[in-house]
Design a protein around this motif. Structure first.
Motif, mmCIF file in Angstrom:
data_model
loop_
_atom_site.group_PDB
_atom_site.id
_atom_site.type_symbol
_atom_site.label_atom_id
_atom_site.label_comp_id
_atom_site.label_asym_id
_atom_site.label_seq_id
_atom_site.Cartn_x
_atom_site.Cartn_y
_atom_site.Cartn_z
ATOM 1 N N ILE A 111 9.836 -0.838 3.446
ATOM 2 C CA ILE A 111 9.245 0.468 3.706
ATOM 3 C C ILE A 111 9.993 1.466 2.829
ATOM 4 O O ILE A 111 11.206 1.593 2.929
ATOM 5 N N ARG A 112 9.269 2.175 1.981
ATOM 6 C CA ARG A 112 9.901 3.111 1.046
ATOM 7 C C ARG A 112 9.393 4.527 1.309
ATOM 8 O O ARG A 112 8.204 4.737 1.472
ATOM 9 N N LYS A 113 10.325 5.471 1.349
ATOM 10 C CA LYS A 113 9.996 6.871 1.603
ATOM 11 C C LYS A 113 10.470 7.725 0.423
ATOM 12 O O LYS A 113 11.591 8.230 0.426
ATOM 13 N N TYR A 122 3.958 14.313 1.467
ATOM 14 C CA TYR A 122 4.941 13.287 1.821
ATOM 15 C C TYR A 122 4.352 11.882 1.644
ATOM 16 O O TYR A 122 3.415 11.504 2.351
ATOM 17 N N PRO A 123 4.902 11.102 0.695
ATOM 18 C CA PRO A 123 4.399 9.747 0.460
ATOM 19 C C PRO A 123 5.167 8.702 1.277
ATOM 20 O O PRO A 123 6.306 8.925 1.706
ATOM 21 N N ILE A 124 4.532 7.556 1.472
ATOM 22 C CA ILE A 124 5.186 6.387 2.040
ATOM 23 C C ILE A 124 4.587 5.147 1.390
ATOM 24 O O ILE A 124 3.390 5.127 1.049
ATOM 25 N N HIS A 125 5.418 4.121 1.176
ATOM 26 C CA HIS A 125 4.977 2.859 0.590
ATOM 27 C C HIS A 125 5.384 1.720 1.520
ATOM 28 O O HIS A 125 6.421 1.802 2.186
ATOM 29 N N TRP A 126 4.579 0.661 1.570
ATOM 30 C CA TRP A 126 4.926 -0.478 2.403
ATOM 31 C C TRP A 126 4.585 -1.776 1.688
ATOM 32 O O TRP A 126 3.716 -1.831 0.820
ATOM 33 N N SER A 127 5.330 -2.827 2.087
ATOM 34 C CA SER A 127 5.088 -4.162 1.532
ATOM 35 C C SER A 127 5.463 -5.191 2.595
ATOM 36 O O SER A 127 6.589 -5.185 3.103
ATOM 37 N N TYR A 128 4.501 -6.066 2.945
ATOM 38 C CA TYR A 128 4.720 -7.128 3.919
ATOM 39 C C TYR A 128 4.380 -8.464 3.265
ATOM 40 O O TYR A 128 3.405 -8.572 2.506
ATOM 41 N N THR A 129 5.161 -9.484 3.591
ATOM 42 C CA THR A 129 4.921 -10.822 3.060
ATOM 43 C C THR A 129 4.655 -11.781 4.222
ATOM 44 O O THR A 129 5.424 -11.826 5.190
ATOM 45 N N PHE A 130 3.560 -12.544 4.100
ATOM 46 C CA PHE A 130 3.181 -13.496 5.138
ATOM 47 C C PHE A 130 3.107 -14.891 4.522
ATOM 48 O O PHE A 130 2.782 -15.052 3.340
ATOM 49 N N GLU A 131 3.376 -15.903 5.351
ATOM 50 C CA GLU A 131 3.333 -17.271 4.854
ATOM 51 C C GLU A 131 2.932 -18.204 5.996
ATOM 52 O O GLU A 131 3.379 -18.049 7.137
ATOM 53 N N ARG A 132 2.060 -19.189 5.662
ATOM 54 C CA ARG A 132 1.654 -20.193 6.641
ATOM 55 C C ARG A 132 1.219 -21.463 5.905
ATOM 56 O O ARG A 132 1.125 -21.482 4.667
ATOM 57 N N ASN A 133 0.910 -22.497 6.681
ATOM 58 C CA ASN A 133 0.526 -23.779 6.084
ATOM 59 C C ASN A 133 -0.946 -23.882 5.752
ATOM 60 O O ASN A 133 -1.370 -24.812 5.062
ATOM 61 N N SER A 134 -1.749 -22.984 6.279
ATOM 62 C CA SER A 134 -3.193 -23.048 6.034
ATOM 63 C C SER A 134 -3.658 -21.753 5.412
ATOM 64 O O SER A 134 -2.977 -20.714 5.526
ATOM 65 N N PRO A 135 -4.796 -21.751 4.756
ATOM 66 C CA PRO A 135 -5.285 -20.540 4.099
ATOM 67 C C PRO A 135 -5.489 -19.385 5.085
ATOM 68 O O PRO A 135 -5.845 -19.596 6.246
ATOM 69 N N PHE A 136 -5.294 -18.174 4.594
ATOM 70 C CA PHE A 136 -5.544 -16.965 5.384
ATOM 71 C C PHE A 136 -7.002 -16.575 5.269
ATOM 72 O O PHE A 136 -7.638 -16.760 4.232
ATOM 73 N N THR A 137 -7.539 -16.007 6.331
ATOM 74 C CA THR A 137 -8.881 -15.451 6.257
ATOM 75 C C THR A 137 -8.784 -14.034 5.762
ATOM 76 O O THR A 137 -8.009 -13.221 6.290
ATOM 77 N N SER A 138 -9.535 -13.688 4.734
ATOM 78 C CA SER A 138 -9.440 -12.347 4.136
ATOM 79 C C SER A 138 -10.415 -11.394 4.816
ATOM 80 O O SER A 138 -11.294 -11.814 5.547
ATOM 81 N N GLY A 162 0.809 -1.203 0.000
ATOM 82 C CA GLY A 162 0.000 0.000 0.000
ATOM 83 C C GLY A 162 0.839 1.247 0.000
ATOM 84 O O GLY A 162 2.075 1.204 0.032
ATOM 85 N N MET A 163 0.169 2.388 -0.064
ATOM 86 C CA MET A 163 0.838 3.673 -0.024
ATOM 87 C C MET A 163 -0.110 4.725 0.520
ATOM 88 O O MET A 163 -1.323 4.562 0.494
ATOM 89 N N ALA A 164 0.469 5.791 1.040
ATOM 90 C CA ALA A 164 -0.306 6.908 1.553
ATOM 91 C C ALA A 164 0.484 8.187 1.345
ATOM 92 O O ALA A 164 1.718 8.169 1.277
ATOM 93 N N ILE A 165 -0.232 9.309 1.241
ATOM 94 C CA ILE A 165 0.402 10.625 1.099
ATOM 95 C C ILE A 165 -0.161 11.521 2.193
ATOM 96 O O ILE A 165 -1.380 11.663 2.321
ATOM 97 N N GLY A 166 0.724 12.110 2.980
ATOM 98 C CA GLY A 166 0.309 12.986 4.060
ATOM 99 C C GLY A 166 0.613 14.441 3.743
ATOM 100 O O GLY A 166 1.586 14.752 3.055
ATOM 101 N N LEU A 167 -0.218 15.331 4.253
ATOM 102 C CA LEU A 167 -0.038 16.763 4.060
ATOM 103 C C LEU A 167 0.902 17.304 5.139
ATOM 104 O O LEU A 167 0.531 17.399 6.312
ATOM 105 N N GLY A 168 2.121 17.614 4.734
ATOM 106 C CA GLY A 168 3.090 18.198 5.649
ATOM 107 C C GLY A 168 3.794 17.203 6.545
ATOM 108 O O GLY A 168 4.857 17.497 7.100
ATOM 109 N N LYS A 169 3.220 16.031 6.742
ATOM 110 C CA LYS A 169 3.798 14.971 7.564
ATOM 111 C C LYS A 169 3.792 13.670 6.773
ATOM 112 O O LYS A 169 2.931 13.447 5.934
ATOM 113 N N ARG A 170 4.770 12.799 7.071
ATOM 114 C CA ARG A 170 4.798 11.513 6.381
ATOM 115 C C ARG A 170 3.950 10.520 7.170
ATOM 116 O O ARG A 170 4.163 10.328 8.367
ATOM 117 N N PRO A 171 2.968 9.889 6.531
ATOM 118 C CA PRO A 171 2.088 8.974 7.262
ATOM 119 C C PRO A 171 2.852 7.767 7.816
ATOM 120 O O PRO A 171 3.909 7.379 7.292
#
Length: 246
Positions: free
Chosen positions: A215-217, A230-246, A188-197
Motif C-alpha cells: 500500500i503506497r501513499k 490525495y493519491p493511493i496505490h495498492w498491489s496484492y498478489t494471489f496464488e493457488r493450484n487452479s486457475p482463477f476466475t476473472s 490499482g490507484m485512486a485520487i481523492g479530493l481532500g481525502k485519501r481513498p
C-alpha cells in the motif's frame, strides 16, 4: 452596485463584473466542480494627477494580495460573492490591475482598468481548510478524481517443464511437475479530493500472499499551494493450484 475585495471597496457604480464558470472535469468525464472567474472593469477618478495616482496605487495594493473575498452588493443585498474559505485553494488574482487603455482623455481625471480574479469550487463543498487526507468511512463518501485497476494473470496451472543441461549438445526438455501454481496480481490507484481513498478490497482474499501486499501513499498533489488531491496505490498478489476466475 458596489464591489469589494479584501477590505478594499470600489466607489459605488465604478466597477462592473462579468462572471463565468467553467466545469472541472475528472478523467472519466465526471464534472466535480467549476472555476469561477470574475472579469472586472472600471474607471478610477481623481480631480488632480496626484489624486488619480493615489487611487491607482490603492487599487494595485488591494489586488496584490491573494486569497481575498470578493462581494458585489446592490442596495445592501449581496448579489454575487466569491468567498476564499469556500474554495479549494483560495481566490487568485490571475490578472492584477491592468491599465491598457490610451487616448480619449485617459490619465487626465480618470484611468480605465481591468482585473481578473478566479477560484476553484467543488460541488461537494470540499475546501482547502477541510482537506486533511484522512481515510473516509467509504469511498462513496468522497469525490474520486481518478480510479484505475488492473489484474495480471500468470500461468494456467498446467504442467511445468524444465530444460536440463547436458554434458554435450542441447539442453534436455523434461517435465518437472504435473501441475503448476497460478498467480494473479491486482494493482490499482485512486485520487481523492481532500481525502485519501481507501484501497480496493482484495478480490481473492483466501489466496493472498499477505507478506507481499503493498500500500503506497504518495504526497498529496497541491492546488494553489494547498494539498488537495490525495493519491493511493495498492498491489496484492494471489496464488493457488487452479486457475482463477476473472
Amino acid at each position: 452596485m458596489q464591489l469589494s475585495y479584501n477590505g478594499y471597496t470600489h466607489p459605488e457604480n465604478e466597477a462592473n463584473c462579468g462572471i463565468i464558470r467553467q466545469g472541472l472535469i475528472a478523467e472519466d468525464g465526471f464534472v466535480w466542480g467549476y472555476t469561477e472567474r470574475w472579469s472586472i472593469t472600471g474607471i478610477l477618478h481623481g480631480d488632480t494627477s496626484a489624486e488619480l495616482n493615489a487611487a491607482m496605487a490603492d487599487l494595485e495594493a488591494a489586488y496584490a494580495v491573494q486569497g481575498g473575498n470578493l462581494t458585489w452588493v446592490k442596495g445592501g443585498t449581496t448579489m454575487h460573492a466569491l468567498i476564499s474559505l469556500s474554495t479549494l485553494s483560495g481566490t487568485r488574482v490571475v490578472t492584477p490591475p491592468q491599465f491598457t487603455a490610451n487616448g480619449d482623455g485617459e490619465l487626465t481625471t480618470f484611468r480605465s482598468y481591468t482585473i481578473v480574479v478566479e477560484a476553484d469550487v467543488a460541488l461537494s463543498g470540499m475546501t482547502y481548510t477541510a482537506a486533511d487526507g484522512a481515510f473516509p468511512v467509504s469511498n462513496v463518501d468522497i469525490i474520486l478524481l481518478k480510479y484505475e485497476e488492473s489484474f495480471d494473470y500468470k500461468g494456467t496451472g498446467g504442467p511445468r517443464f524444465g530444460l536440463l543441461p547436458t554434458l554435450k549438445g542441447t539442453f534436455q526438455r523434461q517435465q518437472l511437475t504435473e501441475t503448476s501454481p497460478v498467480e494473479v496480481t491486482q494493482t490499482g490507484m485512486a485520487i481523492g479530493l481532500g481525502k485519501r481513498p481507501l484501497p480496493a478490497t482484495p478480490v481473492y482474499p483466501d489466496d493472498e500472499h499477505l507478506e507481499r501486499r503493498i500500500i503506497r501513499k504518495p504526497q498529496a498533489r497541491k492546488r494553489g499551494g494547498y494539498q488537495i488531491e490525495y493519491p493511493i496505490h495498492w498491489s496484492y498478489t494471489f496464488e493457488r493450484n487452479s486457475p482463477f476466475t476473472s
